[in-house]
Design an enzyme around this catalytic site. Sequence first.
Site, PDB file in Angstrom:
ATOM      1  N   SER A 163       3.054   1.614  -7.028  1.00  0.00           N
ATOM      2  CA  SER A 163       1.707   2.196  -6.858  1.00  0.00           C
ATOM      3  C   SER A 163       1.136   2.623  -8.212  1.00  0.00           C
ATOM      4  O   SER A 163       1.847   3.152  -9.066  1.00  0.00           O
ATOM      5  CB  SER A 163       1.787   3.410  -5.933  1.00  0.00           C
ATOM      6  OG  SER A 163       0.574   4.123  -5.993  1.00  0.00           O
ATOM      7  N   LYS A 198      -0.748   4.533   7.011  1.00  0.00           N
ATOM      8  CA  LYS A 198      -2.101   5.080   7.124  1.00  0.00           C
ATOM      9  C   LYS A 198      -2.519   5.410   8.558  1.00  0.00           C
ATOM     10  O   LYS A 198      -3.195   6.403   8.788  1.00  0.00           O
ATOM     11  CB  LYS A 198      -3.124   4.102   6.520  1.00  0.00           C
ATOM     12  CG  LYS A 198      -3.057   4.012   5.015  1.00  0.00           C
ATOM     13  CD  LYS A 198      -4.140   3.083   4.492  1.00  0.00           C
ATOM     14  CE  LYS A 198      -4.070   2.952   2.986  1.00  0.00           C
ATOM     15  NZ  LYS A 198      -5.172   2.184   2.425  1.00  0.00           N
ATOM     16  N   ASP A 227     -10.968   5.322   1.315  1.00  0.00           N
ATOM     17  CA  ASP A 227     -11.074   3.885   0.972  1.00  0.00           C
ATOM     18  C   ASP A 227     -12.509   3.391   1.126  1.00  0.00           C
ATOM     19  O   ASP A 227     -13.032   2.666   0.274  1.00  0.00           O
ATOM     20  CB  ASP A 227     -10.177   3.048   1.900  1.00  0.00           C
ATOM     21  CG  ASP A 227      -8.718   3.066   1.460  1.00  0.00           C
ATOM     22  OD1 ASP A 227      -8.460   3.309   0.270  1.00  0.00           O
ATOM     23  OD2 ASP A 227      -7.853   2.840   2.320  1.00  0.00           O
ATOM     24  N   GLY A 279     -11.314 -10.491   6.491  1.00  0.00           N
ATOM     25  CA  GLY A 279     -10.216  -9.597   6.863  1.00  0.00           C
ATOM     26  C   GLY A 279     -10.632  -8.608   7.928  1.00  0.00           C
ATOM     27  O   GLY A 279     -11.827  -8.285   8.071  1.00  0.00           O
ATOM     28  N   ALA A 280      -9.633  -8.163   8.699  1.00  0.00           N
ATOM     29  CA  ALA A 280      -9.902  -7.182   9.765  1.00  0.00           C
ATOM     30  C   ALA A 280      -8.774  -6.148   9.804  1.00  0.00           C
ATOM     31  O   ALA A 280      -8.523  -5.531  10.826  1.00  0.00           O
ATOM     32  CB  ALA A 280     -10.031  -7.888  11.106  1.00  0.00           C
ATOM     33  N   GLY A 281      -8.088  -5.976   8.668  1.00  0.00           N
ATOM     34  CA  GLY A 281      -6.997  -5.000   8.590  1.00  0.00           C
ATOM     35  C   GLY A 281      -7.518  -3.612   8.239  1.00  0.00           C
ATOM     36  O   GLY A 281      -8.718  -3.328   8.405  1.00  0.00           O
ATOM     37  N   ARG A 326      -8.610 -14.419   9.964  1.00  0.00           N
ATOM     38  CA  ARG A 326      -7.685 -15.468  10.422  1.00  0.00           C
ATOM     39  C   ARG A 326      -7.414 -15.306  11.922  1.00  0.00           C
ATOM     40  O   ARG A 326      -7.552 -16.238  12.695  1.00  0.00           O
ATOM     41  CB  ARG A 326      -6.386 -15.364   9.617  1.00  0.00           C
ATOM     42  CG  ARG A 326      -5.309 -16.312  10.042  1.00  0.00           C
ATOM     43  CD  ARG A 326      -4.102 -16.192   9.142  1.00  0.00           C
ATOM     44  NE  ARG A 326      -3.483 -14.859   9.192  1.00  0.00           N
ATOM     45  CZ  ARG A 326      -2.428 -14.504   8.482  1.00  0.00           C
ATOM     46  NH1 ARG A 326      -1.882 -15.372   7.647  1.00  0.00           N
ATOM     47  NH2 ARG A 326      -1.923 -13.291   8.588  1.00  0.00           N
ATOM     48  N   GLU A 331      -9.470 -12.728  17.177  1.00  0.00           N
ATOM     49  CA  GLU A 331      -9.572 -11.628  18.157  1.00  0.00           C
ATOM     50  C   GLU A 331      -9.663 -10.280  17.437  1.00  0.00           C
ATOM     51  O   GLU A 331     -10.347  -9.372  17.888  1.00  0.00           O
ATOM     52  CB  GLU A 331      -8.341 -11.591  19.089  1.00  0.00           C
ATOM     53  CG  GLU A 331      -8.111 -12.849  19.898  1.00  0.00           C
ATOM     54  CD  GLU A 331      -7.539 -13.992  19.054  1.00  0.00           C
ATOM     55  OE1 GLU A 331      -6.549 -13.765  18.334  1.00  0.00           O
ATOM     56  OE2 GLU A 331      -8.103 -15.115  19.101  1.00  0.00           O
TER      57      GLU A 331
HETATM   58  P1  NAP Z   1      -3.626  -5.192   6.261  1.00  0.00           P
HETATM   59  O1  NAP Z   1      -4.065  -4.071   7.152  1.00  0.00           O
HETATM   60  O2  NAP Z   1      -2.222  -5.656   6.318  1.00  0.00           O
HETATM   61  O3  NAP Z   1      -4.609  -6.459   6.567  1.00  0.00           O
HETATM   62  C1  NAP Z   1      -4.375  -7.705   5.961  1.00  0.00           C
HETATM   63  C2  NAP Z   1      -5.550  -8.650   6.255  1.00  0.00           C
HETATM   64  O4  NAP Z   1      -5.346  -9.838   5.484  1.00  0.00           O
HETATM   65  C3  NAP Z   1      -5.651  -9.090   7.712  1.00  0.00           C
HETATM   66  O5  NAP Z   1      -7.004  -9.257   8.053  1.00  0.00           O
HETATM   67  C4  NAP Z   1      -4.913 -10.447   7.700  1.00  0.00           C
HETATM   68  O6  NAP Z   1      -5.347 -11.336   8.712  1.00  0.00           O
HETATM   69  C5  NAP Z   1      -5.353 -10.986   6.359  1.00  0.00           C
HETATM   70  N1  NAP Z   1      -4.424 -11.988   5.824  1.00  0.00           N
HETATM   71  C6  NAP Z   1      -3.174 -11.781   5.343  1.00  0.00           C
HETATM   72  N2  NAP Z   1      -2.636 -12.946   4.924  1.00  0.00           N
HETATM   73  C7  NAP Z   1      -3.563 -13.918   5.180  1.00  0.00           C
HETATM   74  C8  NAP Z   1      -3.597 -15.329   4.975  1.00  0.00           C
HETATM   75  N3  NAP Z   1      -2.562 -15.984   4.428  1.00  0.00           N
HETATM   76  N4  NAP Z   1      -4.719 -16.002   5.325  1.00  0.00           N
HETATM   77  C9  NAP Z   1      -5.771 -15.354   5.882  1.00  0.00           C
HETATM   78  N5  NAP Z   1      -5.799 -14.017   6.089  1.00  0.00           N
HETATM   79  C10 NAP Z   1      -4.705 -13.305   5.746  1.00  0.00           C
HETATM   80  O7  NAP Z   1      -3.888  -4.832   4.722  1.00  0.00           O
HETATM   81  P2  NAP Z   1      -5.024  -3.855   4.088  1.00  0.00           P
HETATM   82  O8  NAP Z   1      -4.492  -2.478   3.994  1.00  0.00           O
HETATM   83  O9  NAP Z   1      -6.285  -4.084   4.827  1.00  0.00           O
HETATM   84  O10 NAP Z   1      -5.098  -4.423   2.593  1.00  0.00           O
HETATM   85  C11 NAP Z   1      -5.620  -5.708   2.303  1.00  0.00           C
HETATM   86  C12 NAP Z   1      -5.630  -5.919   0.781  1.00  0.00           C
HETATM   87  O11 NAP Z   1      -6.528  -4.991   0.187  1.00  0.00           O
HETATM   88  C13 NAP Z   1      -4.290  -5.693   0.094  1.00  0.00           C
HETATM   89  O12 NAP Z   1      -4.141  -6.682  -0.898  1.00  0.00           O
HETATM   90  C14 NAP Z   1      -4.426  -4.322  -0.559  1.00  0.00           C
HETATM   91  O13 NAP Z   1      -3.661  -4.195  -1.748  1.00  0.00           O
HETATM   92  C15 NAP Z   1      -5.912  -4.311  -0.903  1.00  0.00           C
HETATM   93  N6  NAP Z   1      -6.493  -2.948  -0.966  1.00  0.00           N
HETATM   94  C16 NAP Z   1      -7.171  -2.594  -2.097  1.00  0.00           C
HETATM   95  C17 NAP Z   1      -7.745  -1.342  -2.179  1.00  0.00           C
HETATM   96  C18 NAP Z   1      -8.474  -0.938  -3.425  1.00  0.00           C
HETATM   97  O14 NAP Z   1      -8.695   0.263  -3.599  1.00  0.00           O
HETATM   98  N7  NAP Z   1      -8.891  -1.854  -4.280  1.00  0.00           N
HETATM   99  C19 NAP Z   1      -7.652  -0.437  -1.102  1.00  0.00           C
HETATM  100  C20 NAP Z   1      -6.973  -0.847   0.063  1.00  0.00           C
HETATM  101  C21 NAP Z   1      -6.389  -2.115   0.119  1.00  0.00           C
HETATM  102  P3  NAP Z   1      -4.676 -11.317  10.196  1.00  0.00           P
HETATM  103  O15 NAP Z   1      -5.381 -10.244  10.964  1.00  0.00           O
HETATM  104  O16 NAP Z   1      -4.953 -12.659  10.733  1.00  0.00           O
HETATM  105  O17 NAP Z   1      -3.207 -11.049  10.012  1.00  0.00           O
END
Ligand code: NAP
Length: 274
Positions: free
Chosen positions: A15, A66, A101, A125-127, A149, A152
């Site tokens: 981190s 989180k 965030d 993305g939808a995470g 991806r 739903e």
């Molecule tokens: P998360 O909740 O795990 O969500 C991951 C997302 O990425 C989901 O929508 C997933 O799709 C998609 N994904 C993963 N692999 C994929 C692939 N090969 N092809 C297509 N879609 C894919 O993660 P998160 O917390 O949202 O974080 C996402 C990214 O943002 C990370 O890299 C994190 O380091 C970065 N981030 C940056 C900041 C910043 O301050 N700059 C803050 C938070 C997060 P599915 O739903 O289909 O699995």
Amino acid sequence: MEKIYGIIGDPVAHSLSPVMHNAAFEKLGMDAIYLAFRVSPEEVGDAIRGAKSLGISGLNVTIPLKEKALFFVDAEEVAKRIGAINTIDFSSGTPVGYNTDGIGSLRVLKETTGEIKDKNVLILGAGGAAKAISFYLDVEGARVTIANRTKERAARLASNLHNADFSGLGLELEKRIEASDILINATSVGMHPNEDATLVSADMMHPDLVVFDIVYNPMETKLLKEAKRAGVKKIVDGVKMLVYQGAASFKIWTKKEPPIETMEKAVRAALNRD
Ligand code: NAP
């Protein structure tokens, strides 16, 4: 007495938050330290209760804690609606949870494009991050499309917003990008070590698109390289969002104005060392 702050998550060793916050404490001459604590999802409740007992002043919360951490704090309304927290403040005695965030991403976008209202924003993305970002953009009056991806998940997230549509990836993405003012990658695609991956290539972009990748490691992702190739004029990396969400946490904990430039410099220097 030295105040203690930290981040809980797993993995957490890499981190950038300790580097960023310790640089801020040093700059402001504060007697404080920021540490990283590896905590598993099973232990998140114990960790938060323990932090309170030990007199820790504030915590950040990262992947994969989180959502779960929300159940062990008194969360502010916005964080409850997002369904996740990334910041805990212990100053009132009770652990209070926040989600900064979304605040970080909104500040980045306002600095880049000005008014957000009525802008067409496509979020990949939808995470967790997409959820926080889309919530804030929705409140600002943007027209948001969630492309994911797992379609739903995109549909579910869009149904929780006021003015949002959804789609999958692939062919339908091209038309969506054509109609967008802002493209945000909120997936982990392109993140180290998969640095050659991108969901969108240069031929799919137009020069007036704002391209914002929230991935910050590497700082210049494949998506941003493709944006350059397409002649995109406004390109934003993920470091600023990281710094702004950290700055918002810093202000909640210390009530002081965070030294943003110092924090950003510390993060960029750490990433350049990697
Ligand atoms: P998360 O909740 O795990 O969500 C991951 C997302 O990425 C989901 O929508 C997933 O799709 C998609 N994904 C993963 N692999 C994929 C692939 N090969 N092809 C297509 N879609 C894919 O993660 P998160 O917390 O949202 O974080 C996402 C990214 O943002 C990370 O890299 C994190 O380091 C970065 N981030 C940056 C900041 C910043 O301050 N700059 C803050 C938070 C997060 P599915 O739903 O289909 O699995």
